[in-house]
Design an enzyme around this catalytic site. Structure first.
Site, PDB file in Angstrom:
ATOM      1  NE  ARG A 187      -6.956  -8.086  -9.323  1.00  0.00           N
ATOM      2  CZ  ARG A 187      -7.083  -6.691  -8.936  1.00  0.00           C
ATOM      3  NH1 ARG A 187      -7.568  -5.589  -9.761  1.00  0.00           N
ATOM      4  NH2 ARG A 187      -6.850  -6.604  -7.698  1.00  0.00           N
TER       5      ARG A 187
ATOM      6  CG  ASP B 285      -6.362  -9.685  -6.108  1.00  0.00           C
ATOM      7  OD1 ASP B 285      -6.255  -9.892  -7.304  1.00  0.00           O
ATOM      8  OD2 ASP B 285      -6.617  -8.718  -5.329  1.00  0.00           O
TER       9      ASP B 285
ATOM     10  CD  GLU C  53      -8.817  -7.860  -1.866  1.00  0.00           C
ATOM     11  OE1 GLU C  53      -9.474  -7.014  -2.479  1.00  0.00           O
ATOM     12  OE2 GLU C  53      -7.999  -7.667  -0.947  1.00  0.00           O
TER      13      GLU C  53
ATOM     14  CG  ASN D 173     -10.532  -6.436  -6.691  1.00  0.00           C
ATOM     15  OD1 ASN D 173     -10.680  -5.701  -5.740  1.00  0.00           O
ATOM     16  ND2 ASN D 173      -9.761  -7.347  -6.455  1.00  0.00           N
TER      17      ASN D 173
END
Length: 315
Positions: free
Chosen positions: A262, A264, A277, A279
């Site tokens: 994911r 962002d 960032e 994940n």
């Protein structure tokens, strides 16, 4: 569906994000059961190697968040044990865990990344914060965001609008990590984009717009039901949504990620997506972003999760 697939979900651990991980693990097991998959969750502790080697599952799915789970160390152990894993390789996870290294890599690939400065606790201690901070603020005038270089769930993250508060924000970030990142604050719409690969190549899910009632998407806003309003797809022009999806897939591929990620972003007023960032083990709780995006895409979690497990077995 066939129940001949055995998936062991690893959750819990000892990081500050333990409770989130346990909640994610319960949700993944429930979805796999609904898909007809044999699955069980174990709390990742000191006996993990014995538990895994005794069971010898077909696939291991780590849903650990924070240090140990996302920094590549546990994935390295699973690779040593020769077990198929839903998720990225240890090397890719290790890179993605470091926000500064990740930003440098994706920026070289052409992604827009906010200017930043990274300082370690040791440098601030040895050279003195009073000597360094004026140079930081000259390079990056406020407002800025201060965050730990490693970690998730917005732990230790603060927004600074007054130079007098910068040192305090850096100390708060360093309370969660040995290094902190001071980043230019980009104003705009906060968006998260999930990327999944069930064996046919990575594809982006609908971008999710994040609108916290408090104005800040902190730990409480993330994991308190009703504290944040979500829109999926995000309320942005189609061209911007298409760019977000394409750039999220590019980040996934550039970093060598697998299975699920994911990214962002902040979309500024001119429609530019700014990368924050990525994940490699995103939250999968009832309030998490990636499951919301799956539903918005017209897919179901049981079908997708089973496909991810099967793809990991075949990889």
């Amino acid at each position: 569906m066939s129940t001949d697939l055995d998936v062991l979900v690893l959750a819990g651990g000892l990081s500050a994000e333990r409770e989130v991980s346990l909640a994610s693990g319960r949700r993944v097991v429930a979805a796999l059961h609904e898909a007809g998959v044999q699955a069980a969750a174990v709390d990742a502790g000191a006996d993990l190697v014995d538990v895994v080697t005794r069971r010898r599952p077909d696939v291991v799915w780590p849903v650990l968040h924070g240090a140990g789970g996302e920094d590549g160390s546990l994935l390295q152990v699973l690779e040593l044990l020769g077990l198929p894993v839903v998720g990225s390789s240890a090397a890719a996870a290790r890179l993605a865990w470091d926000k500064t290294s990740t930003a440098a890599v994706v920026a070289r690939a052409g992604t827009c990344v906010p200017p930043s400065v990274t300082l370690t606790h040791g440098v601030l201690r040895d050279l003195g914060a009073d000597a360094l901070l004026p140079h930081v603020t000259r390079t990056l005038p406020v407002p800025v965001v201060v965050k730990p270089v490693h970690g998730g769930s917005s732990l230790g993250v603060g927004v600074v609008h007054d130079e007098a508060h910068l040192a305090r924000a850096m100390m708060a970030a360093l309370g969660h990590d040995s290094a902190c990142r001071v980043e230019r604050l980009v104003s705009g719409v906060e968006v998260a984009v999930g990327v999944v690969d069930d064996g046919s190549g990575p594809r982006a899910l609908p971008p999710v717009e994040i609108a916290p009632d408090s104005g800040s998407y902190d730990y409480e806003a993330r994991y308190t039901a009703g504290a944040t309003e979500f829109h999926s797809p995000a309320r942005l022009p189609d061209a911007v949504l298409d760019r977000l999806r394409a750039e999220s897939v590019a980040v996934h591929e550039t970093l060598g990620l697998s299975s699920i990620s994911r990214s962002d972003w902040i979309v500024s007023e001119d429609g530019t997506p700014w990368f924050l960032e990525v994940n490699t083990s995103p939250g999968l709780t009832g309030t998490s972003l990636l499951p919301q995006a799956v539903v918005a895409a017209g897919e179901t979690l049981p079908v997708l999760y089973r496909a991810l497990a099967v793809a990991a077995l075949r990889r």
